[in-house]
Design an enzyme around this catalytic site. Structure first.
Site, PDB file in Angstrom:
ATOM      1  N   ARG A 169      -5.308   6.782  -1.477  1.00 22.14           N
ATOM      2  CA  ARG A 169      -6.679   6.450  -1.059  1.00 22.14           C
ATOM      3  C   ARG A 169      -7.371   7.623  -0.363  1.00 22.14           C
ATOM      4  NH1 ARG A 169      -3.695   1.759  -0.755  1.00 22.14           N
ATOM      5  NH2 ARG A 169      -3.004   2.292   1.346  1.00 22.14           N
ATOM      6  N   GLU A 202      10.516   2.981   8.245  1.00 22.20           N
ATOM      7  CA  GLU A 202      11.280   2.003   9.025  1.00 22.20           C
ATOM      8  C   GLU A 202      12.754   2.023   8.571  1.00 22.20           C
ATOM      9  OE1 GLU A 202       9.360  -1.705   8.750  1.00 22.20           O
ATOM     10  OE2 GLU A 202      10.619  -2.639  10.296  1.00 22.20           O
TER      11      GLU A 202
HETATM   12  P1  AMP Z   1       1.781   5.847   8.269  1.00 21.93           P
HETATM   13  O1  AMP Z   1       2.576   6.985   7.667  1.00 21.93           O
HETATM   14  O2  AMP Z   1       2.643   4.775   8.874  1.00 21.93           O
HETATM   15  O3  AMP Z   1       0.704   6.337   9.209  1.00 21.93           O
HETATM   16  O4  AMP Z   1       1.071   5.099   7.056  1.00 21.93           O
HETATM   17  C1  AMP Z   1      -0.082   5.614   6.520  1.00 21.93           C
HETATM   18  C2  AMP Z   1      -0.176   5.380   5.012  1.00 21.93           C
HETATM   19  O5  AMP Z   1       0.188   4.058   4.647  1.00 21.93           O
HETATM   20  C3  AMP Z   1      -1.625   5.565   4.594  1.00 21.93           C
HETATM   21  O6  AMP Z   1      -1.649   6.323   3.397  1.00 21.93           O
HETATM   22  C4  AMP Z   1      -2.160   4.161   4.417  1.00 21.93           C
HETATM   23  O7  AMP Z   1      -2.959   4.088   3.271  1.00 21.93           O
HETATM   24  C5  AMP Z   1      -0.925   3.268   4.288  1.00 21.93           C
HETATM   25  N1  AMP Z   1      -0.949   2.110   5.229  1.00 21.93           N
HETATM   26  C6  AMP Z   1      -0.122   1.919   6.283  1.00 21.93           C
HETATM   27  N2  AMP Z   1      -0.384   0.767   6.920  1.00 21.93           N
HETATM   28  C7  AMP Z   1      -1.445   0.213   6.288  1.00 21.93           C
HETATM   29  C8  AMP Z   1      -2.231  -0.983   6.489  1.00 21.93           C
HETATM   30  N3  AMP Z   1      -1.969  -1.843   7.490  1.00 21.93           N
HETATM   31  N4  AMP Z   1      -3.259  -1.217   5.646  1.00 21.93           N
HETATM   32  C9  AMP Z   1      -3.545  -0.342   4.647  1.00 21.93           C
HETATM   33  N5  AMP Z   1      -2.850   0.777   4.402  1.00 21.93           N
HETATM   34  C10 AMP Z   1      -1.799   1.071   5.193  1.00 21.93           C
END
Ligand code: AMP
Length: 183
Positions: free
Chosen positions: A67, A104
């Site tokens: 995205r 996780e």
């Molecule tokens: P992180 O590495 O945990 O910061 O996760 C970020 C990536 O996961 C991004 O590319 C987001 O598009 C996706 N992502 C994580 N959590 C969500 C959520 N609650 N809603 C939508 N996309 C998420």
């Protein structure tokens, strides 16, 4: 508009759809497809990002799979600069550099082409994704930018989940900007 008004921020915020328990129980997925198909919300978002970054003297936008490609590529075009995709492992065809990051359970890996910034040392890069949660993906992406001898001047997200520590962790590496914060 360098700053969003309360009303403008509300239009963007209300265009994002919450999907409970996707992709697994307990996660509220922030669905930005309803921002993209809302011409007012998408228009405000992109105009604001353009106005914020037009004076940053950026050389490239790096967008995170998948995205981050949508917002990042649109913004690069508006700013008249190049776009670089940071992809999930195994998708890029040329020689890559890569970074692993923990999830996780287990780990994931992202990659970027070794010549993504056309070997321009010190290139000024803006990192873009739709959302920051734990910050694992964005931290690894910022590492990749550094590994390519470029400079990540800021990381920009449409949505920041402030109840996780991702934004705080990433702030140790670069500036972090979010349009909408979810507490
Ligand atoms: P992180 O590495 O945990 O910061 O996760 C970020 C990536 O996961 C991004 O590319 C987001 O598009 C996706 N992502 C994580 N959590 C969500 C959520 N609650 N809603 C939508 N996309 C998420």
């Amino acid at each position: 508009m360098k700053e969003l008004t309360h009303q403008q921020r509300k239009i963007i915020e209300e265009s994002i759809r919450d999907i409970p328990d996707f992709p697994k129980p307990g996660i509220v997925f922030k669905d930005i497809t309803t921002l993209l198909n809302n011409k007012e919300a998408f228009g405000l978002t992109m105009q604001h990002l353009h106005d914020r970054y037009v004076d940053y003297n950026l050389d490239y936008i790096a967008g995170i799979d998948a995205r981050g490609f949508i917002f990042g590529a649109a913004l690069a075009q508006m700013l008249g600069i190049g776009f670089v995709p940071i992809r999930k492992k195994g998708k890029l065809p040329y020689t890559t550099i890569s970074q692993k990051y923990s999830l996780e359970y287990g780990f994931d890996e992202i990659e970027m082409h070794i010549d993504a910034f056309r070997s321009q040392k010190g290139a000024r890069v803006l990192l873009v994704d739709d959302l920051i949660a734990t910050g694992g993906t964005a931290n690894a992406a910022a590492e990749l930018i550094a590994q390519a001898d470029a400079s990540c001047v800021e990381a920009c997200f449409i949505i920041g989940l402030t109840f996780l520590e991702g934004m705080e962790k990433l702030r140790k590496k670069t500036n972090v900007y979010t349009l909408i914060e979810v507490h």
